[in-house]
Design a protein around this motif. Structure first.
Motif, PDB file in Angstrom:
ATOM      1  N   HIS A  18       3.409   1.757   7.800  1.00 35.84           N
ATOM      2  CA  HIS A  18       3.962   1.148   6.583  1.00 35.84           C
ATOM      3  C   HIS A  18       3.258  -0.163   6.278  1.00 35.84           C
ATOM      4  O   HIS A  18       2.891  -0.436   5.120  1.00 35.84           O
ATOM      5  CB  HIS A  18       5.466   0.923   6.762  1.00 35.84           C
ATOM      6  N   LEU A  21      -0.491   0.530   5.116  1.00 35.32           N
ATOM      7  CA  LEU A  21      -0.583   1.201   3.814  1.00 35.32           C
ATOM      8  C   LEU A  21      -0.103   0.296   2.696  1.00 35.32           C
ATOM      9  O   LEU A  21      -0.655   0.310   1.589  1.00 35.32           O
ATOM     10  CB  LEU A  21       0.226   2.501   3.829  1.00 35.32           C
ATOM     11  N   VAL A  28       5.167   3.073   0.035  1.00 37.43           N
ATOM     12  CA  VAL A  28       5.427   3.923   1.195  1.00 37.43           C
ATOM     13  C   VAL A  28       6.910   4.267   1.302  1.00 37.43           C
ATOM     14  O   VAL A  28       7.774   3.395   1.180  1.00 37.43           O
ATOM     15  CB  VAL A  28       4.969   3.220   2.498  1.00 37.43           C
ATOM     16  N   GLN A  30       9.603   6.176   4.058  1.00 42.37           N
ATOM     17  CA  GLN A  30       9.663   6.508   5.467  1.00 42.37           C
ATOM     18  C   GLN A  30      10.775   7.508   5.749  1.00 42.37           C
ATOM     19  O   GLN A  30      11.851   7.431   5.171  1.00 42.37           O
ATOM     20  CB  GLN A  30       9.933   5.255   6.302  1.00 42.37           C
TER      21      GLN A  30
END
Length: 225
Positions: A18, A21, A28, A30
């Motif tokens: 995370h 990116l 992002v 998750q």
């Protein structure tokens, strides 16, 4: 902003990926397991998924198959194994790429960028726009402004072929070979019927294009200047 789904039951991996990116400019999402990942995909449009193999409830191979059946996005599988059997199972499940743990965050970024470029190119080739008209070969839909039109398969393929090759004259025999195939046993009047139907459908909807008759030869698609 490009949206990436990360699926891993390891909290440290989630946080690490995370961080990198996000710093690279991606948004992002998750998920800790496959079920949570599918819930996110139902609610959010994601452009790529990074999926761990070993997870509770639903492993990465099963999740990859589920994603592949319902979403047209690239997938990278993460695994702690480097066995050829695992790679084979991953690719059979439908993954686009494979990365073995532990991995460098930079390598994951390189792979993500490469896959996104590849998918963007594929989508560019399947979607053609002409003025206010868009023909999408992935969904087999024609969009004119806010209107969505669904055509019979051969009409769609004929329209897509014309729009892919504007201002080019094709004989009826050439069109038969491209759309119906060289083994087609019908006659050239089939082309005339399908062209007539396309003209009837679109003449009142758009002036972006016209399918013109080239006397003694065949047809061409004329584009509005």
């Amino acid at each position: 902003m490009t949206k990436i789904l990360i699926v891993d039951d390891d909290k440290n991996i989630l946080e690490l990926v995370h961080l990198h990116l996000t710093e690279a400019g991606y948004q992002v999402f998750q998920a800790r397991d496959g079920i949570e990942a599918l819930d996110i995909l139902r609610l959010k449009r994601c452009d790529l998924a990074v999926v761990d193999v070993m997870m509770p409830y639903m492993d990465g191979f099963v999740l990859t198959r589920e994603i592949r059946q319902n979403y047209d996005i690239p997938i990278i599988l993460l695994t702690s194994k480097n066995q050829i059997e695992d790679k084979e199972q991953g690719y059979l499940s439908g993954t686009d790429d494979y990365l073995v743990k532990p991995f460098e965050a930079r390598e994951l970024l390189f792979r993500i960028k490469a896959l996104l470029r590849r998918y963007d190119k594929q989508q560019d080739e399947s979607i053609i726009s002409l003025g206010h008209t868009t023909v999408n070969k992935k969904s087999y839909e024609v969009h004119i402004n806010d209107l969505t039109i669904l055509l019979p398969l051969k009409e769609f393929e004929l329209l897509y072929f014309f729009i892919s090759n504007p201002k080019q004259t094709f004989t009826r025999d050439q069109l038969i070979q491209h759309i119906w195939g060289i083994d087609y046993e019908g006659d050239e009047r089939t082309v005339d019927v399908h062209v007539k139907r396309l003209r009837e459908r679109f003449s009142k909807l758009t002036d972006d294009f016209q399918i013109k008759t080239v006397r003694g030869v065949g047809y061409l698609l004329e584009v509005k200047k």
